[in-house]
Design an enzyme around this catalytic site. Structure first.
Site, PDB file in Angstrom:
ATOM      1  N   HIS A 130     -44.532   3.099  29.900  1.00 55.17           N
ATOM      2  CA  HIS A 130     -45.657   2.254  29.492  1.00 55.17           C
ATOM      3  C   HIS A 130     -45.527   1.977  27.997  1.00 55.17           C
ATOM      4  O   HIS A 130     -44.998   2.799  27.257  1.00 55.17           O
ATOM      5  CB  HIS A 130     -46.956   3.006  29.799  1.00 55.17           C
ATOM      6  CG  HIS A 130     -48.209   2.218  29.643  1.00 55.17           C
ATOM      7  ND1 HIS A 130     -48.749   1.897  28.416  1.00 55.17           N
ATOM      8  CD2 HIS A 130     -49.077   1.698  30.569  1.00 55.17           C
ATOM      9  CE1 HIS A 130     -49.871   1.217  28.590  1.00 55.17           C
ATOM     10  NE2 HIS A 130     -50.097   1.082  29.892  1.00 55.17           N
ATOM     11  N   ASP A 207     -46.224  11.865  29.488  1.00 50.71           N
ATOM     12  CA  ASP A 207     -47.339  10.933  29.615  1.00 50.71           C
ATOM     13  C   ASP A 207     -47.909  11.133  31.023  1.00 50.71           C
ATOM     14  O   ASP A 207     -47.351  10.650  32.003  1.00 50.71           O
ATOM     15  CB  ASP A 207     -46.823   9.509  29.402  1.00 50.71           C
ATOM     16  CG  ASP A 207     -47.851   8.444  29.770  1.00 50.71           C
ATOM     17  OD1 ASP A 207     -48.972   8.800  30.188  1.00 50.71           O
ATOM     18  OD2 ASP A 207     -47.525   7.249  29.645  1.00 50.71           O
ATOM     19  N   GLN A 210     -50.756   8.718  34.751  1.00 47.75           N
ATOM     20  CA  GLN A 210     -50.723   8.441  36.187  1.00 47.75           C
ATOM     21  C   GLN A 210     -50.510   9.693  37.027  1.00 47.75           C
ATOM     22  O   GLN A 210     -50.987   9.765  38.157  1.00 47.75           O
ATOM     23  CB  GLN A 210     -49.597   7.434  36.489  1.00 47.75           C
ATOM     24  CG  GLN A 210     -49.754   6.090  35.813  1.00 47.75           C
ATOM     25  CD  GLN A 210     -50.989   5.323  36.258  1.00 47.75           C
ATOM     26  OE1 GLN A 210     -51.471   5.485  37.382  1.00 47.75           O
ATOM     27  NE2 GLN A 210     -51.505   4.472  35.388  1.00 47.75           N
ATOM     28  N   LYS A 233     -58.910   7.619  34.382  1.00 48.73           N
ATOM     29  CA  LYS A 233     -58.036   7.511  35.551  1.00 48.73           C
ATOM     30  C   LYS A 233     -58.209   8.710  36.481  1.00 48.73           C
ATOM     31  O   LYS A 233     -57.624   8.761  37.554  1.00 48.73           O
ATOM     32  CB  LYS A 233     -56.576   7.395  35.112  1.00 48.73           C
ATOM     33  CG  LYS A 233     -56.260   6.122  34.320  1.00 48.73           C
ATOM     34  CD  LYS A 233     -54.788   6.067  33.957  1.00 48.73           C
ATOM     35  CE  LYS A 233     -54.501   4.982  32.922  1.00 48.73           C
ATOM     36  NZ  LYS A 233     -54.665   3.625  33.436  1.00 48.73           N
ATOM     37  N   CYS A 372     -48.211  -3.589  31.091  1.00 46.31           N
ATOM     38  CA  CYS A 372     -47.825  -2.906  29.838  1.00 46.31           C
ATOM     39  C   CYS A 372     -46.445  -2.275  29.946  1.00 46.31           C
ATOM     40  O   CYS A 372     -46.190  -1.190  29.389  1.00 46.31           O
ATOM     41  CB  CYS A 372     -48.865  -1.859  29.424  1.00 46.31           C
ATOM     42  SG  CYS A 372     -50.510  -2.545  29.132  1.00 46.31           S
TER      43      CYS A 372
END
Length: 417
Positions: A130, A207, A210, A233, A372
């Site tokens: 991302h 990261d 997700q 999220k 993104c």
């Protein structure tokens, strides 16, 4: 089709906890929300917790000794401890409140990267990151003289582990990698990657924007040095996120943002810093959002990631099978057993934006665009894709609604089989 995918998972009972899902769209059309990789809907417990704070004991954090201030402090520290347990951190001081994943990565890039990276050092990413896990490193590389390198992907969208091993060297100082691609759904083998990175002395940032909402995360067993994720999220509020960092790393880092709360002493010509995590929490925290995140963690933890994963994988497998039956359909990324519940797709003769607009007419909410990830889309030879992403409250019937809506779109655009 039955929506039951597990004897321990009652999707209708879960849906009943999300007020927005029970409210029909104009003309009585039911909502089919499939943009969960962007943000998730909120369960009643999160909405109620934020209202409880705002209506009963709102005050600034870590300032006043009066009753409301003490209650807010207690709630924030209780949530910080929930987060520690949730991701398996060793110490509660290793949990830093941020505004979200982007802020967490920027904090590490600036607080760690600007202090420790030197000209010629290498920052190793992948081609599927991302922008939030790419642009900050480009920025810091320009400032320090370090070099950003991207690990290529295999034909089916997984990390090329052979190339990764070749790119690792004594010059590699940090590996920053997604826990789950927001486009391909790819889930890299984080434990293997951290072992290889540590063997040459590099640290690893994951990261988790997700990955954290969809599977159990244990930073100690994975060997992760830094982990970032966002509340919104994870069925929690927007405006709050988490940075996990190993104590020694956080203590060695410089602050990124300066101001109130993050100082120990301030003099006319210099200042000293508070202990972690306050050193990285300048200014007023997102108070109600952070406390609401605690409610979201309780909600997810009660369901359990075994049940969540089984349900979402069943949705993914059903969606993949049905989507692949549509003429001109291409789904990007690995097969379902190697990915999370995301389907990014294109259809011959249909622009992704047209597809999203036509699906919206049927009450099916998906996202279109580059998500993104412009370098990844360039690698795929695309300017955009349409993405359907699934969550705990989605049903098999909603997958079928997605398929029906795509057939509707194809007919409207007069695409032939």
């Amino acid at each position: 089709m039955s929506v039951s995918t597990s004897v321990s998972f009652d999707v209708e009972a879960i849906r009943a906890e999300f007020p927005i899902l029970g409210k029909p769209l104009p003309k009585g059309r039911p909502l089919v929300y499939l943009d969960n990789a962007s943000t998730t809907q909120k369960p009643r417990c999160v909405v109620d917790k934020e209202r409880e704070v705002q209506e009963n004991y709102y005050a600034n954090a870590y300032r006043g000794v009066y009753k409301f201030g003490a209650m807010v402090d207690d709630e924030l520290e209780s949530t910080r401890e929930k987060i520690r347990k949730f991701i398996g951190a060793a110490e509660v001081e290793e949990i830093v409140y941020t505004s979200g994943t982007t802020m967490g990565i920027n904090l590490v890039a600036n607080g760690w990267g600007r202090k420790f990276l030197k000209p010629g050092d290498e920052i190793l990413l992948t081609e599927m990151e991302h922008h939030a896990n790419l642009v900050p490193w480009q920025f810091v590389a320009k400032a320090t003289g370090a070099i950003v390198k991207l690990t290529p992907l295999t034909e089916d969208g997984r990390v090329d582990l052979g190339a990764f091993a070749e790119l690792l060297s004594e010059r590699t100082k940090i590996v920053a990698i997604t826990g789950m691609s927001n486009v391909l759904g790819t889930m890299p083998p984080i434990e293997q990657i951290t072992k290889q990175a540590h063997a040459i002395g590099a640290v690893v940032l994951v990261d988790g924007a997700q990955s954290v909402p969809h599977g159990a995360t244990d930073v100690q067993s994975l060997g992760v040095d830094f982990l970032t994720f966002s509340g919104h999220k994870l069925y929690g509020p927007s405006g709050v996120g988490v940075l996990y960092g190993r104590r020694a790393l956080l203590e060695d880092m410089d602050p990124f943002l300066c101001g109130g709360h993050m100082i120990s002493q301030v003099f006319d010509d210099h200042s000293t810093w508070a202990e972690i995590p306050a050193k990285f929490e300048a200014g007023t925290l997102p108070i109600t959002q952070a406390i609401g995140l605690g409610a979201a963690i309780d909600f997810v933890s009660e369901i359990g990631f075994d049940a969540i994963h089984a349900h979402e994988q069943a949705l993914l497998e059903h969606a993949t099978e049905q989507l692949n039956s549509i003429p001109g359909m291409k789904i990007y990324g690995p097969s379902p057993e190697h990915k999370g519940a995301i389907c990014s797709m294109t259809i011959d003769g249909m622009h992704p934006e047209d597809m999203a607009n036509l699906l919206d007419r049927k009450g099916v909410f998906v996202r279109h665009g580059h998500h993104c990830t412009m370098p990844l889309h360039s690698k795929l030879g695309l300017s955009a894709t349409t993405r359907a992403s699934f969550a705990i409250y989605n049903t098999m019937n909603e997958v079928d609604a997605l398929i029906d809506a795509i057939h509707f779109a194809r007919k409207r655009l007069r695409l032939t089989d």
